[in-house]
Every structure is written in structure tokens, then in C-alpha cells.
Scaffold this motif. Structure first.
Motif, PDB file in Angstrom:
ATOM      1  N   GLY A  20       0.806  -1.214   0.000  1.00 36.30           N
ATOM      2  CA  GLY A  20       0.000   0.000   0.000  1.00 36.30           C
ATOM      3  C   GLY A  20       0.842   1.270   0.000  1.00 36.30           C
ATOM      4  O   GLY A  20       2.068   1.237  -0.066  1.00 36.30           O
ATOM      5  N   THR A  28      -1.022   9.344  -1.539  1.00 35.27           N
ATOM      6  CA  THR A  28      -1.841   9.795  -0.416  1.00 35.27           C
ATOM      7  C   THR A  28      -1.955  11.309  -0.414  1.00 35.27           C
ATOM      8  O   THR A  28      -3.042  11.868  -0.177  1.00 35.27           O
ATOM      9  CB  THR A  28      -1.245   9.304   0.911  1.00 35.27           C
ATOM     10  OG1 THR A  28      -1.084   7.885   0.869  1.00 35.27           O
ATOM     11  CG2 THR A  28      -2.142   9.670   2.081  1.00 35.27           C
ATOM     12  N   GLU A  31      -4.382  12.412  -3.075  1.00 34.26           N
ATOM     13  CA  GLU A  31      -5.768  12.119  -2.676  1.00 34.26           C
ATOM     14  C   GLU A  31      -6.293  13.169  -1.704  1.00 34.26           C
ATOM     15  O   GLU A  31      -7.481  13.533  -1.747  1.00 34.26           O
ATOM     16  CB  GLU A  31      -5.839  10.732  -2.022  1.00 34.26           C
ATOM     17  CG  GLU A  31      -5.579   9.580  -2.968  1.00 34.26           C
ATOM     18  CD  GLU A  31      -5.128   8.321  -2.240  1.00 34.26           C
ATOM     19  OE1 GLU A  31      -4.715   7.366  -2.920  1.00 34.26           O
ATOM     20  OE2 GLU A  31      -5.188   8.294  -0.986  1.00 34.26           O
ATOM     21  N   GLU A  38      -9.472   9.505  -5.982  1.00 35.38           N
ATOM     22  CA  GLU A  38      -9.889   8.555  -4.952  1.00 35.38           C
ATOM     23  C   GLU A  38      -9.032   7.298  -5.041  1.00 35.38           C
ATOM     24  O   GLU A  38      -8.610   6.900  -6.122  1.00 35.38           O
ATOM     25  CB  GLU A  38     -11.368   8.168  -5.129  1.00 35.38           C
ATOM     26  CG  GLU A  38     -12.339   9.327  -4.994  1.00 35.38           C
ATOM     27  CD  GLU A  38     -13.777   8.893  -5.224  1.00 35.38           C
ATOM     28  OE1 GLU A  38     -13.999   7.659  -5.422  1.00 35.38           O
ATOM     29  OE2 GLU A  38     -14.662   9.756  -5.210  1.00 35.38           O
ATOM     30  N   ARG A  39      -8.823   6.649  -3.894  1.00 37.75           N
ATOM     31  CA  ARG A  39      -8.049   5.411  -3.858  1.00 37.75           C
ATOM     32  C   ARG A  39      -8.957   4.199  -4.059  1.00 37.75           C
ATOM     33  O   ARG A  39     -10.073   4.150  -3.549  1.00 37.75           O
ATOM     34  CB  ARG A  39      -7.319   5.268  -2.517  1.00 37.75           C
ATOM     35  CG  ARG A  39      -6.564   3.954  -2.363  1.00 37.75           C
ATOM     36  CD  ARG A  39      -5.682   3.934  -1.150  1.00 37.75           C
ATOM     37  NE  ARG A  39      -4.662   4.997  -1.238  1.00 37.75           N
ATOM     38  CZ  ARG A  39      -3.638   5.109  -0.396  1.00 37.75           C
ATOM     39  NH1 ARG A  39      -3.489   4.243   0.601  1.00 37.75           N
ATOM     40  NH2 ARG A  39      -2.770   6.082  -0.527  1.00 37.75           N
ATOM     41  N   VAL A  40      -8.455   3.229  -4.799  1.00 39.71           N
ATOM     42  CA  VAL A  40      -9.137   1.941  -4.916  1.00 39.71           C
ATOM     43  C   VAL A  40      -8.590   1.030  -3.825  1.00 39.71           C
ATOM     44  O   VAL A  40      -7.383   0.754  -3.781  1.00 39.71           O
ATOM     45  CB  VAL A  40      -8.914   1.302  -6.301  1.00 39.71           C
ATOM     46  CG1 VAL A  40      -9.605  -0.054  -6.363  1.00 39.71           C
ATOM     47  CG2 VAL A  40      -9.434   2.214  -7.403  1.00 39.71           C
ATOM     48  N   GLU A  41      -9.455   0.584  -2.938  1.00 40.38           N
ATOM     49  CA  GLU A  41      -9.031  -0.315  -1.861  1.00 40.38           C
ATOM     50  C   GLU A  41      -8.947  -1.747  -2.402  1.00 40.38           C
ATOM     51  O   GLU A  41      -9.923  -2.483  -2.419  1.00 40.38           O
ATOM     52  CB  GLU A  41     -10.007  -0.227  -0.685  1.00 40.38           C
ATOM     53  CG  GLU A  41      -9.937   1.096   0.058  1.00 40.38           C
ATOM     54  CD  GLU A  41      -8.572   1.356   0.686  1.00 40.38           C
ATOM     55  OE1 GLU A  41      -7.857   0.382   0.997  1.00 40.38           O
ATOM     56  OE2 GLU A  41      -8.226   2.540   0.852  1.00 40.38           O
ATOM     57  N   GLY A  43      -7.126  -4.170  -1.199  1.00 37.72           N
ATOM     58  CA  GLY A  43      -7.078  -5.165  -0.131  1.00 37.72           C
ATOM     59  C   GLY A  43      -5.864  -6.075  -0.243  1.00 37.72           C
ATOM     60  O   GLY A  43      -5.166  -6.114  -1.258  1.00 37.72           O
ATOM     61  N   TRP A  45      -2.916  -5.917   0.924  1.00 34.52           N
ATOM     62  CA  TRP A  45      -1.768  -5.163   0.448  1.00 34.52           C
ATOM     63  C   TRP A  45      -0.457  -5.906   0.643  1.00 34.52           C
ATOM     64  O   TRP A  45       0.468  -5.756  -0.160  1.00 34.52           O
ATOM     65  CB  TRP A  45      -1.700  -3.820   1.184  1.00 34.52           C
ATOM     66  CG  TRP A  45      -2.863  -2.907   0.908  1.00 34.52           C
ATOM     67  CD1 TRP A  45      -3.826  -2.523   1.796  1.00 34.52           C
ATOM     68  CD2 TRP A  45      -3.192  -2.274  -0.332  1.00 34.52           C
ATOM     69  NE1 TRP A  45      -4.728  -1.687   1.182  1.00 34.52           N
ATOM     70  CE2 TRP A  45      -4.365  -1.521  -0.123  1.00 34.52           C
ATOM     71  CE3 TRP A  45      -2.606  -2.269  -1.597  1.00 34.52           C
ATOM     72  CZ2 TRP A  45      -4.967  -0.764  -1.116  1.00 34.52           C
ATOM     73  CZ3 TRP A  45      -3.205  -1.524  -2.603  1.00 34.52           C
ATOM     74  CH2 TRP A  45      -4.364  -0.778  -2.363  1.00 34.52           C
ATOM     75  N   TRP A  53      -7.339  -8.421  -7.145  1.00 38.26           N
ATOM     76  CA  TRP A  53      -7.075  -7.025  -7.475  1.00 38.26           C
ATOM     77  C   TRP A  53      -7.744  -6.654  -8.799  1.00 38.26           C
ATOM     78  O   TRP A  53      -8.299  -5.561  -8.931  1.00 38.26           O
ATOM     79  CB  TRP A  53      -5.562  -6.792  -7.547  1.00 38.26           C
ATOM     80  CG  TRP A  53      -4.937  -6.528  -6.207  1.00 38.26           C
ATOM     81  CD1 TRP A  53      -5.423  -6.888  -4.987  1.00 38.26           C
ATOM     82  CD2 TRP A  53      -3.703  -5.843  -5.968  1.00 38.26           C
ATOM     83  NE1 TRP A  53      -4.572  -6.482  -3.996  1.00 38.26           N
ATOM     84  CE2 TRP A  53      -3.504  -5.838  -4.554  1.00 38.26           C
ATOM     85  CE3 TRP A  53      -2.753  -5.261  -6.781  1.00 38.26           C
ATOM     86  CZ2 TRP A  53      -2.381  -5.247  -3.962  1.00 38.26           C
ATOM     87  CZ3 TRP A  53      -1.634  -4.685  -6.188  1.00 38.26           C
ATOM     88  CH2 TRP A  53      -1.452  -4.672  -4.800  1.00 38.26           C
ATOM     89  N   ARG A  56     -11.450  -6.139  -8.129  1.00 37.55           N
ATOM     90  CA  ARG A  56     -11.747  -4.914  -7.392  1.00 37.55           C
ATOM     91  C   ARG A  56     -11.516  -3.672  -8.247  1.00 37.55           C
ATOM     92  O   ARG A  56     -12.245  -2.687  -8.114  1.00 37.55           O
ATOM     93  CB  ARG A  56     -10.930  -4.874  -6.104  1.00 37.55           C
ATOM     94  CG  ARG A  56     -11.378  -5.950  -5.118  1.00 37.55           C
ATOM     95  CD  ARG A  56     -10.808  -5.791  -3.742  1.00 37.55           C
ATOM     96  NE  ARG A  56     -11.396  -6.776  -2.838  1.00 37.55           N
ATOM     97  CZ  ARG A  56     -11.113  -6.876  -1.548  1.00 37.55           C
ATOM     98  NH1 ARG A  56     -10.260  -6.033  -0.992  1.00 37.55           N
ATOM     99  NH2 ARG A  56     -11.695  -7.802  -0.805  1.00 37.55           N
TER     100      ARG A  56
END
Length: 214
Positions: A20, A28, A31, A38-41, A43, A45, A53, A56
Motif C-alpha cells: 500500500g 496519499t 488524494e 480517490e483510492r481503490v481499496e 485489499g 496489500w 485485485w 476490485r
């Protein structure tokens, strides 16, 4: 000029790489300080799954309900390539452009086993305007390999100078040079949309930019 572009700017989706992007990472900072980012989460990481990925990212693009620009770092540069390869020519409809920063060299012998699942990265041309930004002393990828990847993807290529892996450890802060590259890409994307160009041969050609740590 800025306000006019802002009204037409696609949503920008940031895609961090392995582990991440923390509080001091330029993604960051963007953002927090720029509109329409916007961040794509993704997951997982620390133990990424390529298929998860991709799924998502696909969901985030669909939920945007409009054109997006992808801003990927490191491993996620290859995520973009995988998603585009699976989406085919249709990828150009929801994705207006991509900024791919410091792609890792997935062919390295000393590859981190956690990202081996992403290898080999697709070599097919990306069907949307793309720029690859690379560092001269990136421990995860030599310059000639980043140029090869940019060539495979038919992407423009920018030299970021000696900026390490272009991450938080590089001390770039808000990375203003990177923001200028993004702004040029957004201007190009907005101009293409305004002219309703369908010619995929029209390429984005940014100026060569050497980034100096803040």
C-alpha cells in the motif's frame, strides 16, 4: 483554464502497489490535496492476489459510472496491464488514460515471491493514452526495462531522475513534477474528449521531466 478542466476531468483512481501507500506517499498526498482523486481499496496489500485485485479494479471502474484515469504505482502498473488485457479493446471506453509510475520488473530473478503471481506482465498495447514514469536508480527496475515496458504498452515514457522507487522513501512529498505530468495527461484526455477523437493512434507525448525531491 483550471476550473474549466476541473469540470470536465474524469475521476482519477489511485492504485498503490505492494504494502500500500502510507501517509507520506505522493499518492496519499494527491488524494488529500487534489480534487477528483480517490483510492481503490484493493485489499491484501501485503499478500496481493492478482485475480482479486483485477476484480476490485473492475468494480471500482464500473462504480465510477463515467470515464476514469488510473494512477498506478509499482506492482499496480502491472495490474492495469492485466485488467486491460482481459478487457480488450473495450478497456478504452471506461478508462480515458493511465499514469504508471515505477513499474516493477517482474522478470527479475530476485523477485519478491509475494508478487510472483502477477508475472509475466502482459505485453499488449494499452488502448488508452498512457505514460510510464521511471527512476534511474529504482532498486525494483532498471531504466532499460521500464523503457521496454513502455514500448510494449505503446506508452509515453518520462525520466524522473534519481528518485529511487518513487515512493515515500524517495522524499518527494507532493511530487509536483508528477502532478505536472498528470495535468498534461488530463489536458490531453479532456482535449480528446472535446474533439470526440476515435483515433487510437493519437498518442500522449509529455515533456521529459526530471523530478527533484522536495
Amino acid at each position: 483554464m483550471f476550473q474549466d478542466r476541473l469540470s470536465r476531468t474524469p475521476l482519477c483512481l489511485t492504485l498503490p502497489g505492494l504494502d500500500g501507500s502510507g501517509a507520506d506517499h505522493w499518492q496519499t498526498c494527491w488524494e488529500q490535496n487534489r480534487p477528483n482523486i480517490e483510492r481503490v481499496e484493493l485489499g491484501s496489500w501485503t499478500q496481493p492476489s492478482r485475480n482479486m485485485w483485477i476484480a476490485r479494479l473492475e468494480r471500482a471502474i464500473a462504480q465510477a459510472r463515467g470515464p476514469v484515469v488510473l494512477i498506478a504505482h509499482s506492482l499496480s502498473c502491472h495490474l492495469v496491464a492485466w485488467w486491460a488485457a482481459l478487457a480488450g479493446e473495450g478497456a478504452a471506453r471506461p478508462v480515458a488514460g493511465a499514469l504508471l509510475v515505477a513499474p516493477t520488473d517482474l522478470d527479475r530473478v530476485s523477485l519478491d515471491r509475494r508478487i510472483a503471481e502477477f508475472a509475466p506482465s502482459p505485453r499488449s498495447v494499452l488502448p488508452f493514452p498512457t505514460v510510464v514514469v521511471a527512476s534511474r536508480n529504482d532498486p525494483w527496475c532498471e531504466m532499460h526495462r521500464s523503457r521496454e515496458m513502455a514500448g510494449n504498452w505503446l506508452a509515453a515514457w518520462c525520466d524522473a531522475g534519481e528518485a529511487g522507487h518513487i515512493n515515500a522513501a524517495s522524499g518527494l512529498g507532493e511530487w509536483r513534477d508528477g502532478q505536472r505530468i498528470l495535468d498534461r495527461l488530463l489536458d490531453h484526455v479532456c482535449a480528446r474528449d472535446a474533439r470526440r477523437l476515435d483515433d487510437d493512434a493519437v498518442r500522449f507525448e509529455p515533456e521529459m521531466v526530471v523530478a527533484v525531491p522536495a
